[in-house]
Design a protein around this motif. Structure first.
Motif, PDB file in Angstrom:
ATOM      1  N   TRP A  11       0.841  -1.199   0.000  1.00  0.00           N
ATOM      2  CA  TRP A  11       0.000   0.000   0.000  1.00  0.00           C
ATOM      3  C   TRP A  11       0.867   1.236   0.000  1.00  0.00           C
ATOM      4  CZ3 TRP A  11      -0.769   4.304   2.951  1.00  0.00           C
ATOM      5  CH2 TRP A  11      -1.955   4.990   2.725  1.00  0.00           C
ATOM      6  N   LEU A  79      -5.534   6.413   7.241  1.00  0.00           N
ATOM      7  CA  LEU A  79      -5.184   5.064   6.823  1.00  0.00           C
ATOM      8  C   LEU A  79      -3.727   4.760   7.153  1.00  0.00           C
ATOM      9  CD1 LEU A  79      -6.123   2.479   5.495  1.00  0.00           C
ATOM     10  CD2 LEU A  79      -5.612   3.476   3.258  1.00  0.00           C
ATOM     11  N   LEU A  83      -2.468   1.613   9.472  1.00  0.00           N
ATOM     12  CA  LEU A  83      -1.513   0.617   9.011  1.00  0.00           C
ATOM     13  C   LEU A  83      -0.272   0.581   9.890  1.00  0.00           C
ATOM     14  CD1 LEU A  83      -1.772   1.093   5.147  1.00  0.00           C
ATOM     15  CD2 LEU A  83      -2.779  -0.718   6.551  1.00  0.00           C
ATOM     16  N   VAL A 116      -4.976  -3.717   1.400  1.00  0.00           N
ATOM     17  CA  VAL A 116      -6.107  -2.886   1.818  1.00  0.00           C
ATOM     18  C   VAL A 116      -7.250  -3.090   0.826  1.00  0.00           C
ATOM     19  CG1 VAL A 116      -6.895  -0.554   2.369  1.00  0.00           C
ATOM     20  CG2 VAL A 116      -4.513  -1.203   2.804  1.00  0.00           C
ATOM     21  N   ILE A 148      -5.434   1.385  -3.831  1.00  0.00           N
ATOM     22  CA  ILE A 148      -6.300   0.228  -3.641  1.00  0.00           C
ATOM     23  C   ILE A 148      -6.813  -0.175  -5.019  1.00  0.00           C
ATOM     24  CG2 ILE A 148      -8.393  -0.667  -2.547  1.00  0.00           C
ATOM     25  CD1 ILE A 148      -8.106   1.521  -0.432  1.00  0.00           C
ATOM     26  N   PRO A 190      -7.191  -4.990   6.468  1.00  0.00           N
ATOM     27  CA  PRO A 190      -7.551  -3.570   6.633  1.00  0.00           C
ATOM     28  C   PRO A 190      -8.541  -3.176   5.552  1.00  0.00           C
ATOM     29  CG  PRO A 190      -5.168  -3.888   6.668  1.00  0.00           C
ATOM     30  CD  PRO A 190      -5.763  -5.182   6.224  1.00  0.00           C
ATOM     31  N   THR A 191      -9.652  -2.585   5.961  1.00  0.00           N
ATOM     32  CA  THR A 191     -10.731  -2.311   5.017  1.00  0.00           C
ATOM     33  C   THR A 191     -11.275  -0.905   5.206  1.00  0.00           C
ATOM     34  OG1 THR A 191     -11.367  -4.649   5.075  1.00  0.00           O
ATOM     35  CG2 THR A 191     -12.954  -3.105   4.137  1.00  0.00           C
ATOM     36  N   ARG A 218      -8.754  -2.758  12.273  1.00  0.00           N
ATOM     37  CA  ARG A 218      -8.534  -2.839  10.832  1.00  0.00           C
ATOM     38  C   ARG A 218      -9.634  -2.131  10.035  1.00  0.00           C
ATOM     39  NH1 ARG A 218      -4.788  -7.254  10.361  1.00  0.00           N
ATOM     40  NH2 ARG A 218      -4.537  -8.184  12.415  1.00  0.00           N
TER      41      ARG A 218
END
Length: 315
Positions: A11, A79, A83, A116, A148, A190-191, A218
């Motif tokens: 990512w 984000l 992370l 992600v 993403i 992770p969403t 996450r």
């Protein structure tokens, strides 16, 4: 425009290039034929090519707006923090790399061993609604910004038309076939949940589906301000009808998206929410033990479209 799903890539945040929704119950008279004395019949839905053209125009308008760069940076920062805490949790902090982004812009970027993903609920009819179209255009921009892949993005609204499903498929995202009512577990990934102007029950369902320290750490939610929900609802109503929102309010970080006159209706009351691990671990253990599934039987003005069963009629 469709993206090919490849092997998961690290990512990295990069600089962007130079409705009506499932979250709301439709009004009782929506979708019915109106008499000639009220208002004219709606215009036919544009074809897929016209929708794609209007969507590209919406993206271009967003990219030159005061709103876009600031909003994308807000999402990126949240984000990145999520992370970082996950890499610390897995002992992989050594693989975290802060550097300048390609092209010499000097903007910090993050690489991460995590894949992600993104789930979007409640966009509404973007083929005919300007607000919904701008919300979809913004989603495409933050997917690019956060690297993403579109193949890792799932979208659902029970009100999507066939044309809209075709457009979304052409864009490379996956349209879910089932109304999940927001009850989707992150399953260790992770969403980012993009839920613009959805009904409160959808957020409550999402929290219930991820009701653990590991799962919530996450989750990142772009949607209605939880602080705003607390201010608008009576405490007893919030605790009775939406208990998971009520329980988590003190253990999240919320940053509102910027407000500009151009996109006031599109992103008003919208914030980015994430859940710091230290705050989650500080909650009482018995709070996590209570995981009763929400049913909303006594909830008035439930602003979601429920999943249909064989014996159920459309809400």
């Amino acid at each position: 425009m469709a993206a090919t799903v490849a092997a998961p890539e690290p990512w990295r945040a990069v600089a962007p290039r130079k409705k009506r929704s499932a979250g709301r119950r439709p009004r009782r008279d929506e979708g019915r034929v109106r008499g000639p004395q009220t208002e004219p019949e709606p215009e036919p839905e544009p074809d897929g090519e016209a929708v794609l053209r209007r969507l590209r125009e919406a993206e271009e308008d967003l990219q030159i707006s005061d709103f876009c760069s600031s909003a994308l940076e807000t999402i990126t920062q949240c984000l990145r923090k999520e992370l970082e805490q996950l890499q610390g949790l897995t002992g992989a902090l050594g693989r975290l790399k802060l550097s300048s982004s390609p092209g010499g812009s000097g903007e910090p970027s993050v690489t991460s061993p995590f894949t992600v993903t993104c789930v979007c609920y409640g966009l509404g009819n973007f083929a005919s609604c300007v607000t919904a179209r701008s919300q979809l255009a913004f989603m495409l921009l933050f997917l690019e910004k956060c690297q993403i892949p579109r193949g890792h993005c799932w979208v659902y609204d029970p009100l999507f038309t066939r044309t809209e499903v075709s457009v979304l498929t052409a864009l490379g995202v996956t349209v879910l076939s089932e109304n999940e009512e927001g009850k989707r577990s992150v399953q260790g990934q992770p969403t980012v949940f993009y839920m613009p102007h959805c009904g409160t029950a959808l957020y409550n369902n999402l929290l219930w589906s991820n009701w653990s320290v590991d799962a919530l750490s996450r989750v990142l939610i772009i949607g209605n301000s939880f602080r705003g929900l607390k201010e608008r609802l009576l405490t007893r109503i919030l605790q009775k009808n939406y208990p998971y929102i009520a329980k988590i309010l003190k253990s999240l970080e919320e940053i509102p998206l910027p407000q500009t006159p151009r996109y006031m209706d599109t992103f008003n009351d919208t914030s980015v929410h994430w859940f710091p691990l230290l705050k989650l671990e500080g909650l009482p253990r018995d709070l996590w033990a209570s995981r009763e599934e929400p049913d909303y039987q006594d909830c008035e003005d439930l602003e979601i479209i429920r999943k249909q069963t064989d014996s159920a009629q459309p809400v």
